[in-house]
Design a protein around this motif. Structure first.
Motif, PDB file in Angstrom:
ATOM      1  N   SER A 271      -4.216  -2.707   1.172  1.00 13.40           N
ATOM      2  CA  SER A 271      -4.092  -2.576   2.626  1.00 13.40           C
ATOM      3  C   SER A 271      -2.657  -2.277   3.047  1.00 13.40           C
ATOM      4  O   SER A 271      -2.418  -1.424   3.902  1.00 13.40           O
ATOM      5  CB  SER A 271      -4.505  -3.872   3.324  1.00 13.40           C
ATOM      6  OG  SER A 271      -5.869  -4.087   3.175  1.00 13.40           O
TER       7      SER A 271
ATOM      8  N   LYS B 259      -4.391  -3.473  10.182  1.00 10.59           N
ATOM      9  CA  LYS B 259      -4.614  -2.229   9.441  1.00 10.59           C
ATOM     10  C   LYS B 259      -4.027  -1.040  10.204  1.00 10.59           C
ATOM     11  O   LYS B 259      -4.322   0.110   9.890  1.00 10.59           O
ATOM     12  CB  LYS B 259      -6.107  -2.009   9.229  1.00 10.59           C
ATOM     13  CG  LYS B 259      -6.795  -3.154   8.512  1.00 10.59           C
ATOM     14  CD  LYS B 259      -6.880  -2.948   7.034  1.00 10.59           C
ATOM     15  CE  LYS B 259      -7.353  -4.192   6.339  1.00 10.59           C
ATOM     16  NZ  LYS B 259      -8.146  -3.984   5.177  1.00 10.59           N
TER      17      LYS B 259
ATOM     18  N   GLN C 150     -11.528  -0.520   2.441  1.00  9.73           N
ATOM     19  CA  GLN C 150     -11.932  -0.981   3.776  1.00  9.73           C
ATOM     20  C   GLN C 150     -13.353  -0.489   4.079  1.00  9.73           C
ATOM     21  O   GLN C 150     -14.174  -1.220   4.639  1.00  9.73           O
ATOM     22  CB  GLN C 150     -10.951  -0.466   4.832  1.00  9.73           C
ATOM     23  CG  GLN C 150     -11.201  -1.034   6.224  1.00  9.73           C
ATOM     24  CD  GLN C 150     -11.129  -2.557   6.249  1.00  9.73           C
ATOM     25  OE1 GLN C 150     -10.202  -3.141   5.695  1.00  9.73           O
ATOM     26  NE2 GLN C 150     -12.107  -3.215   6.872  1.00  9.73           N
TER      27      GLN C 150
END
Ligand code: SF4
Length: 373
Positions: free
Chosen positions: A143, A29, A195
């Motif tokens: 993502s 990430k 997230q």
């Protein structure tokens, strides 16, 4: 609760909580230099894809070392596409659900063969790859590219079920849960929001004892207001998981080599190596099971000696007990009648073959037995 003003508040409170409490150190990430991506900035889709597939059946803490090893061995799409299946399975060894490794491998070959920019920007594009469902595809798009796609993994289902105190099991109302996830999603910061939602589920809104006292959504949560948040998500009545006993033979020849076979490609453990054996029939002694299985699957005759180890292994859909005996090969050239190939190997060579997790303890027991003489 889901009027525009409340939605804004839900998004704002969750993202504010996440800034100080989220898991910001997840390597896929972040950029390779460790910095966090800005809104709309893409990340390496390859690392995200590998991680999302590893996370399909496995917790983050377990995935992390596998992901680092994988990215060191196959740092990009092309290196994975040209790798041998043996090397791919070796790197996956211990992570379980090996079909995922073969699908990543096949998916890499598919993307490379398509040419041009290999990375899909649509749900359909990702779902055309083997083993990618809607939630994984959405998670990758959110993502890697910060695109506004809702996700619906187990953590998210649980948080949403509690937020609205949903009276049905999520699996029976998936369309409604997808709608909920899409409705709460922050369209301006989808990567951060998704997230944050997963982090809330993993760290605060946990399955058994949700920490409502520290939850940013406590003031909006219907399950909390109802006084018994752990009652949600409502569960289906459970069916018992089947249980089977498997007789396994560690067959040795006169030179001390042991016999292993490679499973057919299909199924959860396809392509992996194992010690031969099979299911115990009703009223059958385990020694007879082992002799019968070795005859049926390898066309060999053995004497079944002492027990080496018994171990239990639970999959999501069944529980197995492996009863493992040392065996001495008597007659018959081993034939791969129910496998891809069979091989005699020295015990010290076993480490260079990918085995299912349950077999690691059999190998350790064999080495201990050899060392003890
Ligand atoms: S208040 Fe409790 S049950 Fe509701 S979302 Fe937060 S942690 Fe979960």
């Amino acid at each position: 609760m889901l009027d525009p003003a409340s939605l804004e508040l839900l998004r704002h409170t969750l993202l504010a909580w996440w800034e100080s409490n989220g898991r910001h150190d997840i390597p896929w990430k972040r950029h390779p230099d460790g910095s966090r991506p800005g809104a709309g900035e893409p990340l390496d889709p390859f690392g995200v894809w590998v991680a999302e597939v590893m996370l399909q059946q496995t917790q983050l803490a377990v995935v992390l070392p596998y992901w680092y090893r994988w990215m060191a061995a196959f740092p990009d799409l092309r290196s994975l596409a040209v790798a041998s299946e043996h090397d791919v399975l070796m790197l996956w060894q211990g992570l379980g659900y090996y079909a995922r490794a073969r699908r990543l491998h096949g998916g890499a070959q598919q993307l490379v063969a398509a040419g041009g920019d290999p990375w899909p920007r649509t749900l359909e594009g990702w779902m055309a790859l083997p083993g990618i469902g809607r939630s994984t595809a959405a998670s990758i798009l959110s993502s890697a590219f910060d695109l506004a796609h809702p996700i619906l993994d187990g953590n998210v289902q649980r948080v949403l079920a509690r937020l609205v105190a949903h009276p049905e099991p999520p699996k029976r109302q998936l369309a409604q849960f997808w709608w909920l996830s899409e409705t709460v999603l922050d369209p301006h910061q989808p990567r951060a929001f998704n997230q944050a939602l997963m982090d809330l589920g993993a760290g605060v809104c946990t399955p058994r004892q949700p920490c409502c006292g520290t939850c940013p959504w406590r003031g909006h949560c219907a399950a909390y207001a109802a006084g018994d948040p752990a009652r949600f998500p409502v569960k289906d009545t459970t069916t018992p998981i089947p249980f089977q006993v498997i007789g396994v033979g560690v067959v040795r020849d006169g030179d001390g080599r042991v016999l292993i076979d490679q499973r057919l490609q299909e199924g959860l453990l396809g392509g992996l190596w194992e010690f031969p054996g099979g299911k115990q029939e009703p009223d059958e002694a385990i020694e007879a099971t082992i002799q019968r299985e070795l005859r049926e699957e390898l066309a060999i005759e053995v004497t079944v000696g002492e027990e080496l180890i018994t171990l239990e292994h639970a999959y999501s859909h069944k529980r197995l007990r492996f009863v493992v005996h040392l065996c001495q090969w008597l007659a018959g050239e081993p034939q791969p009648l129910a496998s891809q190939q069979v091989r005699w190997v020295a015990p010290e060579e076993l480490a260079s073959y990918p085995f299912p997790a349950a077999n690691a303890r059999i190998i350790a027991a064999l080495h201990a037995r050899i060392a003890a003489g």
